[in-house]
Design an enzyme around this catalytic site. Structure first.
Site, PDB file in Angstrom:
ATOM      1  CG  ASP A  37      -3.171   8.067  -1.713  1.00  0.00           C
ATOM      2  OD1 ASP A  37      -2.994   8.555  -0.571  1.00  0.00           O
ATOM      3  OD2 ASP A  37      -2.879   6.894  -1.995  1.00  0.00           O
ATOM      4  CG  ASN A  86      -2.405  11.628   2.254  1.00  0.00           C
ATOM      5  OD1 ASN A  86      -1.821  10.749   1.617  1.00  0.00           O
ATOM      6  ND2 ASN A  86      -2.108  11.871   3.525  1.00  0.00           N
ATOM      7  CE  LYS A  87      -5.248   5.764   4.336  1.00  0.00           C
ATOM      8  NZ  LYS A  87      -6.204   4.838   3.682  1.00  0.00           N
ATOM      9  NE  ARG A  94      -0.017   1.689   3.410  1.00  0.00           N
ATOM     10  CZ  ARG A  94       0.974   2.533   3.606  1.00  0.00           C
ATOM     11  NH1 ARG A  94       2.204   2.101   3.862  1.00  0.00           N
ATOM     12  NH2 ARG A  94       0.771   3.823   3.545  1.00  0.00           N
ATOM     13  N   GLY A  95       0.192   2.396  -0.199  1.00  0.00           N
ATOM     14  CA  GLY A  95       0.922   3.642  -0.379  1.00  0.00           C
ATOM     15  C   GLY A  95       1.001   3.899  -1.881  1.00  0.00           C
ATOM     16  CB  ALA A  96       0.161   6.892  -3.911  1.00  0.00           C
ATOM     17  NE  ARG A 116      -6.301   0.858  -1.857  1.00  0.00           N
ATOM     18  CZ  ARG A 116      -5.632   1.414  -0.833  1.00  0.00           C
ATOM     19  NH1 ARG A 116      -4.329   1.198  -0.670  1.00  0.00           N
ATOM     20  NH2 ARG A 116      -6.259   2.196   0.025  1.00  0.00           N
TER      21      ARG A 116
HETATM   22  O1  MRU Z   1      -4.633   3.352   2.069  1.00  0.00           O
HETATM   23  P1  MRU Z   1      -3.152   3.546   2.002  1.00  0.00           P
HETATM   24  O2  MRU Z   1      -2.413   3.039   3.200  1.00  0.00           O
HETATM   25  O3  MRU Z   1      -2.578   3.038   0.704  1.00  0.00           O
HETATM   26  O4  MRU Z   1      -2.982   5.127   2.002  1.00  0.00           O
HETATM   27  C1  MRU Z   1      -1.686   5.659   1.912  1.00  0.00           C
HETATM   28  C2  MRU Z   1      -1.652   7.130   2.014  1.00  0.00           C
HETATM   29  O5  MRU Z   1      -2.653   7.805   2.134  1.00  0.00           O
HETATM   30  C3  MRU Z   1      -0.301   7.766   1.869  1.00  0.00           C
HETATM   31  O6  MRU Z   1      -0.214   8.936   2.603  1.00  0.00           O
HETATM   32  C4  MRU Z   1      -0.086   8.104   0.378  1.00  0.00           C
HETATM   33  O7  MRU Z   1      -0.334   6.992  -0.414  1.00  0.00           O
HETATM   34  C5  MRU Z   1       1.276   8.589   0.125  1.00  0.00           C
HETATM   35  S1  MRU Z   1       2.487   7.333   0.270  1.00  0.00           S
HETATM   36  C6  MRU Z   1       3.988   7.984  -0.103  1.00  0.00           C
END
Ligand code: MRU
Length: 341
Positions: free
Chosen positions: A229, A239-240, A46-48, A83
């Site tokens: 994201d 973002n989250k 996970r993470g963009a 996603r």
């Molecule tokens: O749902 P996730 O854990 O994939 O969400 C991640 C985030 O919101 C991060 O802040 C974002 O992807 C940036 S990661 C460098």
């Protein structure tokens, strides 16, 4: 910190399963597209930027397992849509598609994809290091930086975006500390950000998400840096979930709020944040803790995975090419035209 959370070995994309961290560091081998899609959807990876890199390697799996061109197209389509919010996922798959000419034998396509996936992975690590260098200049000695979710090495190809900024400031000798929002419901802050920072030796304290106003009101944080994201052409940033609330509070308490993200996270095709698709996840993630139901049976939950912070609340967007400043419509358009610095 070893950046080995996404490794392609032989026939397999070998992932560190982020769902189990920090209690268990278990590997999750994916040897076909379906298993990788499951890993992305369930957030083992996970993470963009990290899902962009994983999807790039996933295109290699797709080319290896596809029966014919139509089958390859179907697999790429499914991967791209695993996603919806992080644009890095579709960005990476689109980059791969552009390299593939119909009629190219699938074996050859797999080789072309592998070279490009390695390049995307390497470029992401380099982008994070550059983001770190630019962002570190915004952090003062003695600052406590508040961050939300996890935008560290785990969430990228390596090094991290928001945590890249924090790491680079620390590596430059600044005595800083971090408050990591726990980040309900999946606790990326409490589990992953705290784990990464501990390994780096950077002082970190976890705070409940709902403590943010008190933390800021007491002057416990001097800067906020989060990842992203998807960033629309006008600078509105997804973002989250909870990030927008943090940004509103930061404005109220006069604390600079920064976004750190590579250019692959900017989606210039979207005019503003209202066009960013927001993922809605299953209600169990909110209604149960560690698999045990805590909400009354039959009660549903809203489980939006992301929110959108209006550009007006963002003091700067730290990219690998420098810090973009408002008005973002202009600075983003300049950077995509290559007219920058
Ligand atoms: O749902 P996730 O854990 O994939 O969400 C991640 C985030 O919101 C991060 O802040 C974002 O992807 C940036 S990661 C460098």
């Amino acid at each position: 910190m070893k950046d080995d959370h996404i490794v392609f070995r032989g026939e397999v994309l070998d992932l560190l399963d982020q769902r189990l961290l920090p209690l268990e560091a278990k590997r999750l081998p994916c040897d076909n597209v379906e298993s990788l899609i499951k890993a992305i959807k369930s957030m083992a990876v996970r993470g963009a930027p990290a899902i962009g890199v994983a999807a790039a390697y996933g295109c290699v799996l797709a080319a290896r397992e596809a029966k014919d061109e139509a089958d390859l197209e179907r697999l790429l389509h499914d991967l791209e849509n695993a996603r919806p919010t992080a644009v890095n996922l579709s960005w990476a798959v689109r980059k791969m598609r552009a390299l593939w000419q119909p009629g190219t034998p699938l074996e050859e396509a797999a080789q072309i994809f592998m070279a490009e996936a390695i390049a995307i992975h390497q470029a992401d690590i380099e982008a994070c290091r550059a983001i770190g260098r630019y962002g570190a200049e915004l952090i003062d000695d003695g600052d406590c930086v508040l961050t939300h979710c996890n935008a560290g090495a785990l969430a990228t190809g390596g090094y991290g975006t928001a945590l890249g900024v924090i790491r680079a400031a620390w590596e430059a000798g600044k005595k800083i500390s971090v408050i990591a929002d726990e980040t309900r419901p999946l606790l990326q802050g409490a589990r992953l950000t705290a784990w990464e920072l501990r390994q780096l030796g950077i002082p970190v304290t976890i705070a409940c998400d709902n403590a943010c106003a008190l933390v800021m009101g007491r002057g416990l944080a001097q800067k906020v840096v989060t990842g992203a994201d998807r960033i629309a052409a006008n600078g509105d940033t997804a973002n989250k979930i909870g990030t927008c609330g943090v940004a509103i509070l930061a404005r109220h308490f006069d604390i600079p709020f920064y976004i750190a993200a590579p250019l692959s996270t900017i989606d210039p095709s979207l005019e503003n944040g209202s066009q960013i698709p927001i993922e809605s996840r299953q209600t169990d993630e909110v209604c149960a803790i560690n698999g045990k139901r805590v909400a009354p049976e039959g009660v549903k939950a809203l489980n939006f995975a992301f929110d959108v912070t209006p550009a007006a609340l963002i003091a700067g967007i730290i990219t690998e090419r420098g810090v973009l400043r408002p008005p973002y419509g202009e600075s983003i358009s300049r950077i995509f035209k290559g007219v920058w610095k």
